[in-house]
Write a protein that holds these residues in place. Structure first.
Motif, short mmCIF file in Angstrom:
data_model
loop_
_atom_site.label_atom_id
_atom_site.label_comp_id
_atom_site.label_asym_id
_atom_site.label_seq_id
_atom_site.Cartn_x
_atom_site.Cartn_y
_atom_site.Cartn_z
N UNK A 210 0.83 -1.21 0.00
CA UNK A 210 0.00 0.00 0.00
C UNK A 210 0.86 1.25 0.00
N UNK A 211 1.98 1.23 0.70
CA UNK A 211 2.89 2.38 0.69
C UNK A 211 3.43 2.64 -0.72
N UNK A 232 -8.79 -7.34 7.04
CA UNK A 232 -9.41 -6.15 6.47
C UNK A 232 -9.25 -4.90 7.33
N UNK A 233 -9.20 -5.05 8.66
CA UNK A 233 -9.03 -3.87 9.50
C UNK A 233 -7.64 -3.27 9.33
N UNK A 234 -6.64 -4.10 9.20
CA UNK A 234 -5.28 -3.60 8.96
C UNK A 234 -5.21 -2.91 7.60
N UNK A 235 -5.85 -3.50 6.60
CA UNK A 235 -5.89 -2.88 5.28
C UNK A 235 -6.56 -1.52 5.36
N UNK A 236 -7.62 -1.42 6.14
CA UNK A 236 -8.34 -0.16 6.29
C UNK A 236 -7.44 0.91 6.89
N UNK A 245 -7.20 4.76 -2.28
CA UNK A 245 -8.61 4.34 -2.39
C UNK A 245 -8.72 2.85 -2.69
N UNK A 246 -9.68 2.21 -2.01
CA UNK A 246 -9.83 0.76 -2.11
C UNK A 246 -11.23 0.41 -2.61
#
Length: 326
Positions: A210-211, A232-236, A245-246
């Motif tokens: 993501x970085x 999913x919470x870590x991804x958020x 944006x996801x």
């Protein structure tokens, strides 16, 4: 962790007359195996919807005994549980996610298996064809590979200058990844966006991916993958931190990591799977029950996340949205 919940067996005696027999309740054992985490409220609700639907559908003289197995996104744990399930010889197995079904089929060719949250059962070798599976497994496909094109389309619509977009997945939990990759790449190229494939297997790799996407001003697509669901919470958190944006695969994800989610209402498949298990308990042959595709799809948008990312959702887009997360 294995939880066993047994429903009480009731004994009813009918007197007066030798011709009247004493009815007995029949106990049927159903194993419920998922690649989700036991402490995940969304996953718990899905599994409860299956059990509640089966309890309602079961005949009055049948008591269902459930055994629950949660492998928490770990394919090795799924294999261990598959051995335990096969050794316990349940009357039927409800299996959620591709890694779980694969592990179970390596352990049993006879115990009936009904699945949900599975993407490509033919490509994965689970069934011979959808109309007549022909083995000891059938169930409900969550989405076809072509849905990846919709994910790209929706993100491009909100961010028309997006230069690139990545699809993230874990090949261990999503061995079917090529099912989505082709449509994803074709859709991205058709709107002049560079497609990127990101195979991740740890939270550190999630953050690094993501970085890097943030540095390039790219968007992110989350494939149907239990790894993405479990994390999913870590991804958020990370995607907001780096302002990426996801777009993801079902409306449950719009409550967490996704700006946009488009995909099936999975609870429908879990309830329908209960109907199949009921038929099997009543004597139906699993190999003759057709594999079905989810038919109810939803477009969801997280307005709070859009605001935090500085993205304006136009009225023309909102008019097509089924669920708005405030």
């Amino acid at each position: 962790m294995i939880k066993i919940i047994a429903m009480p067996i009731l004994s009813i005696t009918i007197c007066c007359g030798p011709a009247l027999a004493e009815p007995r309740n029949k106990e049927k054992k159903v194993a419920v195996v998922t690649n989700f985490s036991e402490n995940d409220a969304v996953a718990q609700d899905l599994v409860k919807s299956f059990a509640n639907a089966l309890d309602r559908a079961a005949s009055n003289d049948v008591a269902i005994k459930y055994e629950y197995y949660w492998s928490g996104g770990n394919t090795e744990t799924a294999k261990i549980y598959a051995k335990k399930v096969a050794a316990s010889s349940p009357d039927a197995i409800f299996a959620a996610t591709t890694p779980v079904v694969s592990a179970l089929l390596n352990e049993t060719k006879t115990i009936p298996i009904v699945f949900a949250t599975v993407a490509d059962p033919i490509g994965s070798g689970f069934v011979e064809n959808l109309a007549a599976p022909g083995k000891n497994v059938t169930g409900f496909i969550n989405s076809e590979g072509s849905i990846a094109g919709k994910w790209v389309q929706y993100l491009k619509e909100l961010l028309p200058d997006l230069p690139c977009i990545s699809m993230m997945y874990n090949t261990r939990t999503a061995p079917y990844y090529k099912y989505y990759v082709g449509p994803f790449e074709d859709a991205a190229k058709s709107v002049s966006i560079e497609p990127i494939l990101s195979n991740v297997s740890t939270e550190q790799e999630i953050e690094g991916t993501i970085r890097d996407l943030s540095d390039r001003k790219c968007g992110l697509v989350l494939m149907n993958d239990s790894f993405n669901f479990v994390h999913r919470q870590r991804i958020s958190t990370v995607s907001e931190q780096y302002r990426v944006p996801v777009v993801a695969y079902n409306k449950a994800t719009a409550l967490n990591e996704a700006l946009i989610a488009y995909g099936p209402e999975e609870v429908d498949a879990y309830r329908k799977a209960a109907g199949y298990v009921k038929k099997i308990i009543d004597g139906a042959q699993v190999g003759k029950l057709p594999v079905q595709l989810n038919t109810r799809f939803y477009l969801s948008v997280n307005l709070q996340k859009a605001k935090r990312l500085g993205i304006e959702i136009p009225a023309s887009f909102l008019s097509r949205v089924d669920d708005e997360v405030e």
